[in-house]
Design a protein around this motif. Structure first.
Motif, mmCIF file in Angstrom:
data_model
loop_
_atom_site.group_PDB
_atom_site.id
_atom_site.type_symbol
_atom_site.label_atom_id
_atom_site.label_comp_id
_atom_site.label_asym_id
_atom_site.label_seq_id
_atom_site.Cartn_x
_atom_site.Cartn_y
_atom_site.Cartn_z
ATOM 1 N N ASP A 17 0.847 -1.192 0.000
ATOM 2 C CA ASP A 17 0.000 0.000 0.000
ATOM 3 C C ASP A 17 0.888 1.250 0.000
ATOM 4 O O ASP A 17 1.598 1.498 0.992
ATOM 5 N N PRO A 18 0.890 2.041 -1.087
ATOM 6 C CA PRO A 18 1.764 3.223 -1.152
ATOM 7 C C PRO A 18 1.536 4.197 -0.004
ATOM 8 O O PRO A 18 2.493 4.814 0.497
ATOM 9 N N ALA A 19 0.291 4.367 0.406
ATOM 10 C CA ALA A 19 -0.002 5.297 1.503
ATOM 11 C C ALA A 19 0.633 4.821 2.797
ATOM 12 O O ALA A 19 1.171 5.624 3.582
ATOM 13 N N ALA A 20 0.592 3.512 3.042
ATOM 14 C CA ALA A 20 1.199 2.960 4.252
ATOM 15 C C ALA A 20 2.716 3.084 4.201
ATOM 16 O O ALA A 20 3.369 3.342 5.225
ATOM 17 N N VAL A 21 3.280 2.906 3.006
ATOM 18 C CA VAL A 21 4.728 3.049 2.847
ATOM 19 C C VAL A 21 5.151 4.482 3.159
ATOM 20 O O VAL A 21 6.159 4.719 3.844
ATOM 21 N N ALA A 22 4.386 5.437 2.653
ATOM 22 C CA ALA A 22 4.722 6.846 2.864
ATOM 23 C C ALA A 22 4.671 7.238 4.332
ATOM 24 O O ALA A 22 5.334 8.200 4.755
ATOM 25 N N ALA A 23 3.911 6.490 5.108
ATOM 26 C CA ALA A 23 3.770 6.809 6.537
ATOM 27 C C ALA A 23 4.907 6.243 7.384
ATOM 28 O O ALA A 23 5.006 6.557 8.573
ATOM 29 N N VAL A 24 5.770 5.413 6.792
ATOM 30 C CA VAL A 24 6.881 4.819 7.544
ATOM 31 C C VAL A 24 8.037 5.815 7.597
ATOM 32 O O VAL A 24 8.498 6.298 6.544
ATOM 33 N N PRO A 25 8.530 6.149 8.773
ATOM 34 C CA PRO A 25 9.672 7.081 8.884
ATOM 35 C C PRO A 25 10.894 6.534 8.149
ATOM 36 O O PRO A 25 11.147 5.330 8.154
ATOM 37 N N ALA A 26 11.632 7.416 7.504
ATOM 38 C CA ALA A 26 12.806 7.001 6.725
ATOM 39 C C ALA A 26 13.826 6.272 7.588
ATOM 40 O O ALA A 26 14.538 5.371 7.106
ATOM 41 N N ALA A 27 13.895 6.627 8.868
ATOM 42 C CA ALA A 27 14.909 6.025 9.745
ATOM 43 C C ALA A 27 14.687 4.541 9.980
ATOM 44 O O ALA A 27 15.644 3.798 10.284
ATOM 45 N N VAL A 28 13.421 4.081 9.856
ATOM 46 C CA VAL A 28 13.138 2.670 10.126
ATOM 47 C C VAL A 28 12.704 1.924 8.862
ATOM 48 O O VAL A 28 12.245 0.781 8.943
ATOM 49 N N ALA A 29 12.803 2.565 7.702
ATOM 50 C CA ALA A 29 12.346 1.940 6.452
ATOM 51 C C ALA A 29 13.115 0.666 6.141
ATOM 52 O O ALA A 29 12.560 -0.328 5.647
#
Length: 387
Positions: free
Chosen positions: A298-310
């Motif tokens: 889900d792109p929206a869920a991906v966008a909500a993940v902080p870059a530090a923990v991606a």
């Protein structure tokens, strides 16, 4: 406490099987039977005063004879279709006469015509048999009345059904002729549907508008019959046009053409990899150890993940599951694809190549848009008309 299963609604009264074909008498038939008794009973009483109240019994017998005529008509369709290996599911006798419901089969212009014309041919044969009885066997008044009715009923059923427009049997002649000439059954169905609409206009003009234009008042019962028959034919013709239009769009229904680009990643991949491989408009499909598609990121869920923990977040945490078996080969198209998708749950399907590698993501909305001819909204949903 266990809930009782919901009762299955029956469409009518099962009459058993004839030649292996189930026959069902729809409850709506009793409406036309009552109408026949109420309209024809008084007419028969005036023409034959000696009958008295029994004129209504004879009128009901007339309704039963019509039922038998329609049954023979539909059996002729079913038994002729059996010659070509077309399985018949059932025959339903209803308010509008009846119909034969076939299971899936492969038709051709010639076979379609023969199966369609078998019904009117059977009624012509019954009318001829009744005529022979009338002209060679002395009978009482009631028997003669019913035999005469039976003869004319079958003759009129046969003539009416050969008129060149769907849903009448004669419409199959038009459909097959156009089909043979153009190579497109869809164009034939549309042409035959318009033929049916023209027949309705002609019937309404002849039985209602023509008397009114001449200054006469049409008979009420005749107006009712015209409205009922015309309404039935118009609905059937319109359904045929719609069916042909949808069928003409089947070549546009292709898994490869309708899918958006996608890449497959294992369930062990991270959100960081999803961002890397799913850049731009490319969707990401998650597959399991057997390489079968299981979920969609889900792109929206991906966008909500902080870059530090991606890099440490698994893509399974930002994915929604596909229905079991919701993947199709990229070469699937037309009726084959629609039939397959109709058996699957969910609204998204992974598209795979000959090697099982994910190449695209197909949505149910894209397929519906191709079938109906409606454009899709930016959010992927097909555009409709606002009410």
């Amino acid at each position: 406490m266990t809930e009782a299963p919901a009762p299955v609604r029956r469409e009518g009264i099962p009459l058993g099987k004839i030649a292996g074909v189930p026959v069902v008498l729809a409850y709506s038939w009793f409406i036309i039977a009552a109408f026949t008794v109420m309209v024809y009973g008084p007419v028969l009483g005036r023409q034959n005063p000696a009958l008295g109240v029994s004129a209504y019994v004879v009128a009901f017998a007339y309704a039963v004879l019509l039922l038998i005529s329609v049954l023979v008509h539909e059996l002729a369709h079913a038994l002729t279709a059996r010659i070509y290996g077309w399985p018949t599911q059932k025959i339903v006798l209803n308010l509008w006469g009846g119909h034969t419901q076939f299971e899936s089969f492969t038709a051709s212009p010639g076979r379609s015509v023969l199966v369609a014309m078998a019904g009117p041919a059977a009624n012509f044969a019954l009318a001829g048999g009744a005529w022979l009885v009338l002209t060679s066997v002395p009978m009482g008044s009631v028997a003669e009345i019913l035999t005469n009715i039976f003869m004319w009923a079958n003759f009129l059923i046969a003539v009416f059904n050969v008129l060149p427009g769907l849903p009448l049997d004669g419409g199959r002649l038009v459909e097959s002729a156009v089909w043979k000439a153009t190579g497109s059954q869809a164009k034939g169905t549309i042409a035959a549907g318009w033929g049916g609409r023209i027949i309705v206009v002609a019937i309404v003009f002849w039985f209602i508008l023509r008397p009114l234009l001449a200054g006469d008042e049409p008979d009420f019962s005749l107006v009712m019959i015209t409205v009922l028959v015309g309404g039935f034919l118009w609905m059937g013709a319109s359904a045929s046009i719609q069916q042909g239009t949808l069928r003409s769009r089947l070549p546009l229904v292709s898994a490869a053409a309708l899918s958006t680009p996608a890449v497959g990643l294992p369930a062990t991949a991270s959100v960081q990899e999803a961002l890397q491989y799913g850049a731009g408009q490319t969707a990401v499909v998650v597959y399991g150890p057997d390489r079968r598609p299981q979920a969609v990121v889900d792109p929206a869920a991906v966008a909500a993940v902080p870059a530090a923990v991606a890099h440490s977040t698994p893509i399974t945490a930002v994915s929604f599951a596909l229905a079991p078996g919701a993947y199709v080969p990229e070469w699937a198209k037309g009726q084959e694809l629609i039939t397959f998708l109709s058996q699957l749950a969910g609204r998204h399907y992974a598209v795979v190549d000959h090697n099982g590698i994910v190449t695209g993501l197909l949505s149910q909305d894209a397929v519906l848009a191709a079938i109906t001819g409606k454009r899709q909204r930016p959010d992927g949903r097909p555009q409709g008309h606002n009410r």
